[in-house]
Structures are given as C-alpha cells and as structure tokens.
Design a protein around this motif. Structure first.
Motif, PDB file in Angstrom:
ATOM      1  N   LYS A  16       0.853  -1.179   0.000  1.00  0.00           N
ATOM      2  CA  LYS A  16       0.000   0.000   0.000  1.00  0.00           C
ATOM      3  C   LYS A  16       0.888   1.228   0.000  1.00  0.00           C
ATOM      4  O   LYS A  16       1.886   1.270   0.710  1.00  0.00           O
ATOM      5  CB  LYS A  16      -0.872   0.052   1.252  1.00  0.00           C
ATOM      6  CG  LYS A  16      -1.838  -1.070   1.375  1.00  0.00           C
ATOM      7  CD  LYS A  16      -2.610  -0.901   2.668  1.00  0.00           C
ATOM      8  CE  LYS A  16      -3.366  -2.153   2.991  1.00  0.00           C
ATOM      9  NZ  LYS A  16      -4.007  -2.088   4.289  1.00  0.00           N
ATOM     10  N   TYR A  29      -4.442   6.672  -3.976  1.00  0.00           N
ATOM     11  CA  TYR A  29      -3.977   5.588  -3.109  1.00  0.00           C
ATOM     12  C   TYR A  29      -3.822   4.343  -3.973  1.00  0.00           C
ATOM     13  O   TYR A  29      -4.636   4.093  -4.864  1.00  0.00           O
ATOM     14  CB  TYR A  29      -4.976   5.314  -1.979  1.00  0.00           C
ATOM     15  CG  TYR A  29      -5.165   6.499  -1.066  1.00  0.00           C
ATOM     16  CD1 TYR A  29      -4.180   6.858  -0.151  1.00  0.00           C
ATOM     17  CD2 TYR A  29      -6.312   7.264  -1.119  1.00  0.00           C
ATOM     18  CE1 TYR A  29      -4.342   7.948   0.683  1.00  0.00           C
ATOM     19  CE2 TYR A  29      -6.493   8.354  -0.292  1.00  0.00           C
ATOM     20  CZ  TYR A  29      -5.500   8.695   0.600  1.00  0.00           C
ATOM     21  OH  TYR A  29      -5.661   9.783   1.418  1.00  0.00           O
ATOM     22  N   ARG A  31      -3.221   0.136  -3.769  1.00  0.00           N
ATOM     23  CA  ARG A  31      -3.276  -1.037  -2.903  1.00  0.00           C
ATOM     24  C   ARG A  31      -3.004  -2.274  -3.740  1.00  0.00           C
ATOM     25  O   ARG A  31      -3.704  -2.530  -4.721  1.00  0.00           O
ATOM     26  CB  ARG A  31      -4.647  -1.129  -2.239  1.00  0.00           C
ATOM     27  CG  ARG A  31      -4.752  -2.232  -1.208  1.00  0.00           C
ATOM     28  CD  ARG A  31      -6.153  -2.329  -0.621  1.00  0.00           C
ATOM     29  NE  ARG A  31      -7.072  -2.906  -1.606  1.00  0.00           N
ATOM     30  CZ  ARG A  31      -8.039  -2.252  -2.238  1.00  0.00           C
ATOM     31  NH1 ARG A  31      -8.234  -0.982  -2.023  1.00  0.00           N
ATOM     32  NH2 ARG A  31      -8.814  -2.857  -3.110  1.00  0.00           N
TER      33      ARG A  31
END
Length: 163
Positions: A16, A29, A31
């Motif tokens: 992450k 973001y 992941r």
C-alpha cells in the motif's frame, strides 16, 4: 500540468502506498493484492473511487500485465521471448514512450507532443518516482504505467535472485 510523487514503502504488507502532489497532499492511493492470484494493484482517488486496475495475467506463457480503466483495457506490458536480455513491449494506443523505461527515466508523447516525464529518484529508501504529466487527462494512465513497470522490475528481480 501536475507533478505527482510515488513513494513505495519498503516493508509494506500488501503493498500500500500514497501518491502525493508537490505539496505532499494525497492524490491517489494504491493497494496491491496480498497472496492473491492474479497479482493486482488498484488505484483509487482520494474519495475511494477505483480509477485504474493493474493485473498480471495468470495464463500467459511470458509475463504480461494489463491496465484497465473504466472496464476497458488501456495498456499492456508484455515480455518478449529473447535469449540474452529481457525485453518488454508497452502497448498503449496513441502513446509513444521513449527513453530508458526499464530504469524509469522516460518520456511519453502523443501525436508528437510530450505529455509526461517520469524519473526514478535515486538514493531513496524504497522506490520513489517523480511523475510530471502535462495533460491532466492522462494522469491516471501514466501513473498506472509507472506502477506496472515497477511491478515488472520487481518480479524480474525476484526471479533472478531465486534462480
């Protein structure tokens, strides 16, 4: 024009990390899947909306990654069969990539005009990249390519150390 910084954490379970702007504010973001097949990365906006997915194809003779956005394949990275040095092809319709993309120091052009500059930052803890995109419509696509190329490099490094 936007400048983004990708700084991956070295000891992150599930891979992450946050993509920030020049002021350090989160832009996206990322992941990675943990122990999942196929290996994938999901890029989300700061509101948590998926904007891109990178997946390693499972049933492929040679490594192949796809980048999908809004349910459509936007790019593929495929390993070529060679005897001496590893070679990969990046296929993005309408986009030309020049430079040393293996060392993540390259430029992207569309219709002859530069649209992005990518540079790997040296001497940093973990992998760090500066991604400068001149056409804001290509932010996510260029970011996904950087993450996919980094994954290809990591897979190759792991394969070489285990061999």
């Amino acid at each position: 024009m936007s400048t983004m910084y990708v700084k991956q954490k070295v000891f992150s379970i599930g891979e992450k990390f946050t993509v920030t702007d020049i002021a350090g504010n989160p832009r996206y973001y990322v992941r990675g899947s943990f122990l999942a097949i196929p290996k994938s990365f999901v890029i989300t906006s700061v509101d948590g909306i998926e904007v891109a997915r990178i997946e390693k194809e499972v049933f492929s003779l040679l490594p192949r990654f796809t980048v999908t956005m809004e349910g459509l394949t936007q790019a593929t990275i495929s390993k070529r069969f060679t005897f001496l040095r590893d070679r990969y092809d990046i296929d993005v319709p309408g986009l030309q990539i020049t430079g040393d993309w293996w060392d993540l120091s390259f430029e992207a052009s569309m219709d002859g005009a530069k649209v992005a500059y990518i540079r790997q930052k040296l001497l940093s803890w973990g992998d760090s990249y500066e991604v400068r995109v001149l056409d804001d419509r290509l932010d996510v696509l260029i970011l996904a390519l950087v993450i996919a190329i980094d994954r290809v490099k990591a897979d190759e490094a792991a394969a070489n150390t285990s061999a």
